[in-house]
Design a protein around this motif. Structure first.
Motif, PDB file in Angstrom:
ATOM      1  N   GLN A 783      29.833  24.918 -67.453  1.00  0.00           N
ATOM      2  CA  GLN A 783      30.687  24.299 -68.470  1.00  0.00           C
ATOM      3  C   GLN A 783      31.024  22.849 -68.122  1.00  0.00           C
ATOM      4  OE1 GLN A 783      33.758  26.702 -70.451  1.00  0.00           O
ATOM      5  NE2 GLN A 783      33.379  28.250 -68.844  1.00  0.00           N
ATOM      6  N   GLU A 784      31.305  22.577 -66.836  1.00  0.00           N
ATOM      7  CA  GLU A 784      31.627  21.195 -66.454  1.00  0.00           C
ATOM      8  C   GLU A 784      30.446  20.271 -66.728  1.00  0.00           C
ATOM      9  OE1 GLU A 784      32.997  21.004 -62.485  1.00  0.00           O
ATOM     10  OE2 GLU A 784      34.834  22.185 -62.861  1.00  0.00           O
ATOM     11  N   GLN A 785      29.249  20.741 -66.397  1.00  0.00           N
ATOM     12  CA  GLN A 785      28.056  19.928 -66.655  1.00  0.00           C
ATOM     13  C   GLN A 785      27.853  19.739 -68.150  1.00  0.00           C
ATOM     14  OE1 GLN A 785      26.191  18.483 -64.252  1.00  0.00           O
ATOM     15  NE2 GLN A 785      25.078  17.435 -65.888  1.00  0.00           N
ATOM     16  N   TRP A 786      28.145  20.824 -68.942  1.00  0.00           N
ATOM     17  CA  TRP A 786      28.041  20.732 -70.398  1.00  0.00           C
ATOM     18  C   TRP A 786      28.972  19.657 -70.958  1.00  0.00           C
ATOM     19  CZ3 TRP A 786      32.076  22.415 -73.801  1.00  0.00           C
ATOM     20  CH2 TRP A 786      31.758  22.292 -75.151  1.00  0.00           C
ATOM     21  N   LEU A 787      30.234  19.605 -70.437  1.00  0.00           N
ATOM     22  CA  LEU A 787      31.183  18.599 -70.889  1.00  0.00           C
ATOM     23  C   LEU A 787      30.710  17.197 -70.526  1.00  0.00           C
ATOM     24  CD1 LEU A 787      34.592  20.335 -70.043  1.00  0.00           C
ATOM     25  CD2 LEU A 787      33.614  19.908 -72.307  1.00  0.00           C
ATOM     26  N   GLN A 788      30.186  17.028 -69.306  1.00  0.00           N
ATOM     27  CA  GLN A 788      29.696  15.707 -68.897  1.00  0.00           C
ATOM     28  C   GLN A 788      28.532  15.257 -69.774  1.00  0.00           C
ATOM     29  OE1 GLN A 788      28.794  15.908 -64.723  1.00  0.00           O
ATOM     30  NE2 GLN A 788      30.951  16.324 -64.131  1.00  0.00           N
ATOM     31  N   ASP A 789      27.592  16.194 -70.036  1.00  0.00           N
ATOM     32  CA  ASP A 789      26.436  15.835 -70.864  1.00  0.00           C
ATOM     33  C   ASP A 789      26.876  15.495 -72.291  1.00  0.00           C
ATOM     34  OD1 ASP A 789      24.925  16.318 -68.667  1.00  0.00           O
ATOM     35  OD2 ASP A 789      24.259  18.329 -69.301  1.00  0.00           O
ATOM     36  N   ALA A 790      27.818  16.249 -72.811  1.00  0.00           N
ATOM     37  CA  ALA A 790      28.276  16.013 -74.182  1.00  0.00           C
ATOM     38  C   ALA A 790      28.937  14.655 -74.299  1.00  0.00           C
ATOM     39  CB  ALA A 790      29.240  17.120 -74.603  1.00  0.00           C
ATOM     40  N   ARG A 791      29.705  14.261 -73.257  1.00  0.00           N
ATOM     41  CA  ARG A 791      30.383  12.973 -73.294  1.00  0.00           C
ATOM     42  C   ARG A 791      29.405  11.819 -73.055  1.00  0.00           C
ATOM     43  NH1 ARG A 791      35.380  14.948 -69.452  1.00  0.00           N
ATOM     44  NH2 ARG A 791      36.494  16.184 -71.045  1.00  0.00           N
ATOM     45  N   ARG A 792      28.360  12.095 -72.249  1.00  0.00           N
ATOM     46  CA  ARG A 792      27.461  11.014 -71.860  1.00  0.00           C
ATOM     47  C   ARG A 792      26.447  10.716 -72.954  1.00  0.00           C
ATOM     48  NH1 ARG A 792      25.620  13.258 -67.800  1.00  0.00           N
ATOM     49  NH2 ARG A 792      23.628  14.018 -68.681  1.00  0.00           N
ATOM     50  N   ASP A 793      25.738  11.716 -73.435  1.00  0.00           N
ATOM     51  CA  ASP A 793      24.623  11.443 -74.358  1.00  0.00           C
ATOM     52  C   ASP A 793      24.722  12.211 -75.667  1.00  0.00           C
ATOM     53  OD1 ASP A 793      24.124  13.973 -73.478  1.00  0.00           O
ATOM     54  OD2 ASP A 793      22.345  13.451 -72.307  1.00  0.00           O
ATOM     55  N   GLY A 794      25.826  12.914 -75.899  1.00  0.00           N
ATOM     56  CA  GLY A 794      26.015  13.605 -77.167  1.00  0.00           C
ATOM     57  C   GLY A 794      25.146  14.825 -77.333  1.00  0.00           C
ATOM     58  N   SER A 795      24.592  15.394 -76.249  1.00  0.00           N
ATOM     59  CA  SER A 795      23.804  16.616 -76.342  1.00  0.00           C
ATOM     60  C   SER A 795      24.720  17.799 -76.620  1.00  0.00           C
ATOM     61  CB  SER A 795      23.011  16.821 -75.046  1.00  0.00           C
ATOM     62  OG  SER A 795      23.893  16.909 -73.930  1.00  0.00           O
ATOM     63  N   HIS A 796      24.079  18.996 -76.782  1.00  0.00           N
ATOM     64  CA  HIS A 796      24.821  20.229 -77.083  1.00  0.00           C
ATOM     65  C   HIS A 796      25.590  20.065 -78.392  1.00  0.00           C
ATOM     66  CE1 HIS A 796      23.870  21.644 -73.038  1.00  0.00           C
ATOM     67  NE2 HIS A 796      24.355  20.484 -72.560  1.00  0.00           N
ATOM     68  N   LEU A 797      24.897  19.509 -79.407  1.00  0.00           N
ATOM     69  CA  LEU A 797      25.559  19.272 -80.681  1.00  0.00           C
ATOM     70  C   LEU A 797      25.925  20.559 -81.385  1.00  0.00           C
ATOM     71  CD1 LEU A 797      23.445  16.269 -82.042  1.00  0.00           C
ATOM     72  CD2 LEU A 797      25.707  16.241 -80.974  1.00  0.00           C
ATOM     73  N   GLY A 798      25.200  21.650 -81.084  1.00  0.00           N
ATOM     74  CA  GLY A 798      25.504  22.922 -81.740  1.00  0.00           C
ATOM     75  C   GLY A 798      26.923  23.380 -81.424  1.00  0.00           C
TER      76      GLY A 798
END
Length: 843
Positions: A783-798
């Motif tokens: 989850q922490e990595q998911w939050l970092q990725d979402a903030r960094r490059d907008g991935s995990h848009l679903g």
């Protein structure tokens, strides 16, 4: 023998004595007459006649009468001796009875003397006994009680003293013939015959019997023999009485020691029990006075702490102090640590004569010890010489050890209690003074609490500016005059010395202190203690506590307590000064904060308005999307699907008209076109279902989801179940559509990313909340990595899309996942129940 019988024998003896000469004379006269009248013829016959009647017969009569006289005299002496022995036995028996019935020495000796005087028919007598080395009269009859007689016992010419020293009977036939005894009291009282008999027991002289008479030459050897026997019996009685008295005294000592021991074990306060101890010692032992001294370590003096006896209160008020090793027997005992017994203080060089106890003749002092340290002296005094013996020494040493241990225990208890109270006071003071931020009030509170901490009567406090050498704040408590109004120099007196030396100072005699200041002098405040107030190694002031001259001198324990208090006070004072500075800063800061707050409030209102606009826009967007989905689905169903159906019918019609004339290749092409149209229709119908399933409008959310779950299970190959709990109800179509697409998107993510084999959709209807859980047993994610990725490059848009859709429904989404442990999405959507909206058949 009865008195009448003795008188008759005496009369008979007198008659026989008279007849012893008269009868022989008469017989001789009768014989001479006979010879004369007979006229004897011959000379021989005449000689015979003259010899027999004139000589033989009278001689025989004289001899017989003399024998009879001696016999009667012997009988009389024997009867007299028997009478004396009988009376002697009566006296001895009386003495024995009195000694058996009473062990009171004076009463017993008085009865014995009365019987002795009665036995010998004498007018006067005395019995003296030894007390220590002094001969003291215990009983007397017919003699005068004078101080001269008491003094006479101690002089060499005294007959009783000579008898006691020589241990022999002294009998004086006529005192008038003794020139050396003309000045003794017996001669002055008119006595001439005197006899003194020692009272002996086991070769020890216990006393003397003195008998006297105004007649000379009165006492015979028989009297001396009788008195010797009586004296032996009296000596035994005296010894028994003295043994009883000694045993009683010893029992009294033990009882007193036990009683004091019981009281001493409960001794927790030094002063009050010491009063009872000295009173009990004086009353039980009959001493003239009793004193307890304690050592003052600061002055090396022995200070009277408690007293009982003449002048006791005055001695305590005056505060009797003895220089250890220099003044008094008690001072010497405190110096040597050894018991000192003095039975004649006039011969003791260390004796200190106090005007309030002038009658002291004997003194006994024992040290009070705490371990190997002498902490005081127990001192007792008597108004008699030779008043103390080994028993007194032993008893008082026992009591001294008990009192010493008890006093030390009480001192340690009081010190512990004082330290505990001091710590409590320091804690309370820290809370009190830290809460005060006004400097003047704080200084007054600090000074008052410091004074109470040392149980003192007053004090003063001054704050000091070392750069300007100026006391810029001065307060006082219960002082006269007030320090604030003295006008004394900034660095004068005890305050100045404490500030200059940077250390505490004790002054227990301020009027004679070399640095005293006249403005601060007060005869009722002579004991002072001063401590500096420090802040980061700088002197910021000084505090002085004062007490009366009658109080206990200040010591190092007081310095320790007051220094700790001063450290807290310094912090509090600095806090108050810093508070004044911070208060100004706070006022400026408050103005800035108010302005900034207003700005932030305006910005917050703008942000809230924009947020609400965004929410409404998002809600409209989602509603528009749902409407567009429904419109597109209807258009596709009404237009595209109808066109496909028409095209399929046209192909079938063409096939029918062509019949057999149609070539096989054309027939295969038409067949392929027909199948392609069927597949297009399926895909279009599936897209229509995904956009907006018709069943959702017709029968509700539950049935639509069940249909989708079945379809998802067939298409993805992932086991999936739908579970609905609680009282289900129909929701507005827009909400049901959004929930449908939430679940649809969650299952699509599972199919695309989870690598799962099982999944589940669980609905739980509450009163005002709908909980939706979508979970799988797939690979999960960090989850922490998911939050970092979402903030960094907008991935995990679903996931972000689902989160925003939940927010549009004023709900929330919670993600629970870990690598290798599957994923769980929990949606919480608020719902409103209305009467008539519950439709279980919808599910």
């Amino acid at each position: 023998m009865p008195k009448n019988s003795l008188d008759q024998h005496m009369q008979l003896l007198n008659r026989i004595s008279n007849l012893r000469w008269s009868i022989p004379l008469l017989v001789a006269l009768f014989g001479a007459g006979y010879v004369w009248f007979e006229r004897i013829p011959t000379p021989d016959a005449l000689l015979r006649a003259l010899v027999f009647p004139l000589l033989v017969i009278p001689a025989l009569c004289w001899i017989g009468l003399t024998w009879l006289n001696n016999a009667v005299h012997a009988a009389i002496n024997e009867h007299r001796e028997l009478a004396l022995r009988d009376r002697e036995l009566v006296v001895l028996n009386t003495i024995g009875e009195v000694a058996g019935q009473s062990l009171n020495l004076e009463a017993m000796l008085q009865v014995a003397l009365e019987r002795i005087v009665e036995l010998l028919a004498l007018p006067a007598g005395e019995i003296c006994a030894f007390e220590g080395n002094r001969l003291v009269r215990k009983a007397h009859i017919g003699t005068v009680t004078t101080e001269e007689r008491e003094i006479c016992f101690q002089r060499d010419e005294c007959v009783c003293a000579k008898c006691a020293r020589s241990n022999e009977i002294i009998a004086l036939k006529d005192l008038g013939d003794e020139n050396s005894l003309q000045n003794v009291p017996c001669a002055h009282e008119g006595f001439r015959s005197i006899i003194t008999v020692p009272l002996k027991s086991k070769d020890q002289v216990l006393g003397v019997i003195l008998l006297a008479s105004p007649q000379p030459n009165l006492f015979s050897p028989a009297d001396q023999r009788i008195l010797t026997a009586i004296a032996s019996r009296v000596a035994m009685a005296v010894e028994n009485a003295q043994l009883y008295k000694e045993a009683h005294r010893r029992a009294l000592h033990l009882e007193t020691a036990s009683s004091l021991g019981q009281r001493i074990t409960a001794l927790l306060d030094v002063d009050a029990p010491l009063t009872k101890i000295v009173n009990l010692i004086r009353d039980k032992f009959g001493y003239y006075c009793a004193h307890i001294f304690l050592v003052d370590d600061t002055t090396n003096d022995l200070v009277l702490r408690e007293a009982s006896g003449p002048g006791a209160d005055t001695l305590k008020i005056k505060g009797l102090r003895l220089k250890i090793g220099q003044e008094g027997i008690a001072g010497w005992v405190a110096h040597t640590g050894e018991t000192l017994l003095c039975n004649d203080v006039s011969r003791e060089p260390h004796y200190f004569r106090a005007e309030l106890v002038p009658a002291t003749q004997s003194e006994l002092a024992v040290p009070l010890r705490a371990g190997n340290r002498v902490i005081g002296v127990l001192d007792v005094q008597s108004d008699r010489q030779d008043a103390f013996d080994k028993e007194d020494v032993s008893t008082l040493q026992i009591l001294g050890n008990q009192v010493g241990v008890a006093v030390e225990n009480a001192r340690l208890f009081q010190e512990t209690k004082r330290r505990y109270e001091a710590m409590i006071a320091l804690h309370q003071t820290s809370l009190d003074i830290i809460a005060r931020l006004d400097t003047t009030q704080l200084l007054q509170a600090v000074l008052q609490r410091g004074t109470q901490l040392l149980d003192a009567e007053g004090g003063g406090l001054a704050l000091y500016d070392d750069e300007r050498a100026f006391n810029y704040a001065t307060v006082s408590y219960n002082t006269q005059p007030k320090w604030e109004s003295t006008g004394a120099a900034p660095l004068g007196g005890l305050v100045g010395q404490v500030i200059q030396r940077h250390e505490p100072i004790i002054v227990n005699d301020y009027p004679h202190w070399e640095y005293r200041v006249k403005e601060y002098e007060n005869p009722s405040r002579t004991r002072m203690i001063g401590v500096p107030l420090k802040w980061e190694n700088h002197i910021v002031g000084a505090m002085v506590i004062m007490n009366s001259p009658k109080s206990k001198p200040f010591d190092e324990d007081d310095v320790s307590v007051l220094a700790q208090f001063a450290d807290l006070a310094s912090i509090a004072i600095k806090n108050a000064e810093l508070h004044s500075q911070i208060k100004q800063f706070s006022q400026d800061l408050e103005l800035q904060v108010d302005a900034r707050t207003r700005e932030l409030s305006t910005a917050k209102e703008e942000i809230a308005a924009r947020s609400e606009q965004l929410r409404l826009l998002l809600e409209k967007t989602i509603r528009a999307q749902e409407e567009d989905r429904a419109r597109i689905a209807r258009d596709m169903h009404d237009d595209v699907v109808q066109l496909i159906t028409s095209a399929r019918w046209e192909i079938q019609t063409a096939e029918a008209f062509a019949g057999n004339d149609l070539k096989s290749a054309a027939r295969d092409g038409l067949k392929a076109a027909h199948e392609l149209l069927n597949e297009i229709e399926k895909q279009i119908r599936r897209a229509i279902y995904n956009l907006h399933p018709p069943v959702l409008d017709a029968v509700g959310l539950g049935s639509a989801l069940q249909s989708y779950v079945d379809q998802f299970r067939k298409i993805s190959g992932i086991a999936c179940r739908l579970e609905i709990n609680g009282n289900a109800l129909r929701l507005p179509i827009q909400i049901e559509s959004s929930i449908y697409h939430l679940v649809q998107e969650a299952l699509a993510n599972i199919a695309a990313h989870a690598e799962a084999t099982e999944s589940a959709v669980v609905f739980v209807y509450h009163e005002a909340m709908l909980d939706i859980t979508v979970e799988d047993n797939g690979c999960g994610f960090d989850q922490e990595q998911w939050l970092q990725d979402a903030r960094r490059d907008g991935s995990h848009l679903g996931l972000l899309s689902m989160q925003e859709r939940a927010k549009s429904l004023t709900g929330s989404m919670q993600v629970e996942s870990a690598a290798g442990c599957g994923t769980r999405l929990i949606f919480r959507i608020p719902i409103e129940r209305k009467i008539g909206e519950w439709t279980p058949s919808a599910f």
